[in-house]
Design a protein around this motif. Sequence first.
Motif, mmCIF file in Angstrom:
data_model
loop_
_atom_site.group_PDB
_atom_site.id
_atom_site.type_symbol
_atom_site.label_atom_id
_atom_site.label_comp_id
_atom_site.label_asym_id
_atom_site.label_seq_id
_atom_site.Cartn_x
_atom_site.Cartn_y
_atom_site.Cartn_z
ATOM 1 N N GLU A 141 -10.829 -10.023 -0.045
ATOM 2 C CA GLU A 141 -10.779 -8.591 -0.350
ATOM 3 C C GLU A 141 -11.214 -7.811 0.888
ATOM 4 O O GLU A 141 -12.252 -8.094 1.484
ATOM 5 C CB GLU A 141 -11.680 -8.261 -1.539
ATOM 6 N N TYR A 142 -10.392 -6.827 1.260
ATOM 7 C CA TYR A 142 -10.666 -5.998 2.433
ATOM 8 C C TYR A 142 -10.896 -4.561 1.983
ATOM 9 O O TYR A 142 -10.071 -3.995 1.268
ATOM 10 C CB TYR A 142 -9.487 -6.033 3.403
ATOM 11 N N SER A 143 -12.011 -3.980 2.404
ATOM 12 C CA SER A 143 -12.289 -2.571 2.139
ATOM 13 C C SER A 143 -11.760 -1.749 3.300
ATOM 14 O O SER A 143 -12.077 -2.030 4.462
ATOM 15 C CB SER A 143 -13.795 -2.332 1.974
ATOM 16 N N LEU A 144 -10.964 -0.724 2.974
ATOM 17 C CA LEU A 144 -10.398 0.132 4.009
ATOM 18 C C LEU A 144 -10.796 1.581 3.772
ATOM 19 O O LEU A 144 -10.450 2.170 2.743
ATOM 20 C CB LEU A 144 -8.871 0.042 4.035
ATOM 21 N N SER A 145 -11.538 2.144 4.703
ATOM 22 C CA SER A 145 -11.820 3.573 4.693
ATOM 23 C C SER A 145 -10.692 4.297 5.417
ATOM 24 O O SER A 145 -9.772 3.672 5.952
ATOM 25 C CB SER A 145 -13.165 3.861 5.361
ATOM 26 N N LYS A 146 -10.768 5.631 5.465
ATOM 27 C CA LYS A 146 -9.704 6.402 6.089
ATOM 28 C C LYS A 146 -9.521 6.015 7.556
ATOM 29 O O LYS A 146 -10.489 5.894 8.297
ATOM 30 C CB LYS A 146 -9.984 7.901 5.980
ATOM 31 N N LEU A 147 -8.272 5.777 7.929
ATOM 32 C CA LEU A 147 -7.814 5.451 9.271
ATOM 33 C C LEU A 147 -8.221 4.055 9.727
ATOM 34 O O LEU A 147 -8.140 3.734 10.920
ATOM 35 C CB LEU A 147 -8.249 6.507 10.285
ATOM 36 N N GLU A 148 -8.614 3.199 8.772
ATOM 37 C CA GLU A 148 -8.810 1.790 9.096
ATOM 38 C C GLU A 148 -7.514 1.030 8.837
ATOM 39 O O GLU A 148 -6.711 1.397 7.982
ATOM 40 C CB GLU A 148 -9.966 1.206 8.302
ATOM 41 N N CYS A 149 -7.332 -0.041 9.597
ATOM 42 C CA CYS A 149 -6.062 -0.773 9.615
ATOM 43 C C CYS A 149 -6.274 -2.219 9.161
ATOM 44 O O CYS A 149 -7.320 -2.823 9.421
ATOM 45 C CB CYS A 149 -5.484 -0.744 11.036
ATOM 46 N N LEU A 150 -5.260 -2.761 8.502
ATOM 47 C CA LEU A 150 -5.278 -4.167 8.107
ATOM 48 C C LEU A 150 -3.941 -4.794 8.485
ATOM 49 O O LEU A 150 -2.873 -4.267 8.138
ATOM 50 C CB LEU A 150 -5.510 -4.302 6.599
ATOM 51 N N TYR A 151 -3.995 -5.897 9.197
ATOM 52 C CA TYR A 151 -2.801 -6.682 9.500
ATOM 53 C C TYR A 151 -2.776 -7.908 8.601
ATOM 54 O O TYR A 151 -3.774 -8.636 8.494
ATOM 55 C CB TYR A 151 -2.789 -7.123 10.968
ATOM 56 N N LEU A 152 -1.636 -8.144 7.952
ATOM 57 C CA LEU A 152 -1.447 -9.334 7.120
ATOM 58 C C LEU A 152 -0.324 -10.169 7.713
ATOM 59 O O LEU A 152 0.785 -9.671 7.941
ATOM 60 C CB LEU A 152 -1.113 -8.946 5.682
ATOM 61 N N GLY A 153 -0.621 -11.441 7.952
ATOM 62 C CA GLY A 153 0.342 -12.318 8.592
ATOM 63 C C GLY A 153 1.305 -12.970 7.623
ATOM 64 O O GLY A 153 1.142 -12.920 6.395
ATOM 65 N N ARG A 154 2.337 -13.583 8.190
ATOM 66 C CA ARG A 154 3.354 -14.257 7.395
ATOM 67 C C ARG A 154 2.743 -15.338 6.506
ATOM 68 O O ARG A 154 1.829 -16.052 6.923
ATOM 69 C CB ARG A 154 4.400 -14.898 8.319
ATOM 70 N N GLY A 155 3.239 -15.428 5.277
ATOM 71 C CA GLY A 155 2.798 -16.468 4.365
ATOM 72 C C GLY A 155 1.640 -16.093 3.465
ATOM 73 O O GLY A 155 1.274 -16.872 2.572
#
Length: 276
Positions: free
Chosen positions: A93-107
């Motif tokens: 689980e990733y918490s994202l505040s405003k203007l934070e980024c998350l990269y999710l890879g293939r698979g």
Amino acid sequence: MQIRHSTNPKDAKHYDTNRLRDEYLIDSLMRADEICLVYSQIDRVITGGAMPVNSELTLAAGDALRASSFLQRRELGIINVGGSGQVKVGDKEYSLSKLECLYLGRGEPDPTFSSDDSAQPALFYMVSTPAHKEYPSVKSTQADANAIHLGSLETSNKRTIFQYIHEKGVPSCQLVMGLTILDTGSVWNTFPAHTHDRRMEVYFYFNLGEQDRVMHLMGEPDETRHIVVKNHQAVLSPSWSIHSGAGTRNYGFIWAMAGENQAFDDMDAIDLNNFR
């Protein structure tokens, strides 16, 4: 998922306003308790928005991808432009505040989106591209991003570029993604403009008031057109098109690129004398 086809610059120069908007403008990405997706055949980019208010939302492949999961053959970049929220990916689980980024890879498993406060919901903007290998999923904040300061108030384009997913930052197969924030008193982005024949680009505008607009410039340098853009709308930019704009006030925009390479500076600057 809406499907958009590629277009030819020789055809595009004859489009009227409605046709330009139909081909290139994505006018509705943030709708309560929905995931909105546009599949463009320009470099197979998918542009989307998720706005979880009262329920958790799941990003699935659907019929368009002919895949068992959304990320079976793809990678995904997510930037939150709203209230704080959560992205769940399998047991992570990733918490994202405003203007934070998350990269999710293939698979990775299909991600789910939720908001911490329904009165201030998260607004997850996302761009996905095909991927040929797996890269680790990574969260990135503005402090982690590579910040580049450009322009000046004298030319109305003082701004800061935040590079999140790029050659020297979060690694990916082909996706390059970040955002630009204009200082108060500045209204121009990316001008003088450029093209990059080896990559397409998508612009998503945010931090605009209800009565604010951006005049987004596109087209070949000697055949420019404009599209009037509101808050939380995006514009698809083919590799042959410039991508620039001026607003009624300062604002922010998320840029994302896909194509032949990831070199941020692989661009062809346009001499102002050649603009028409």
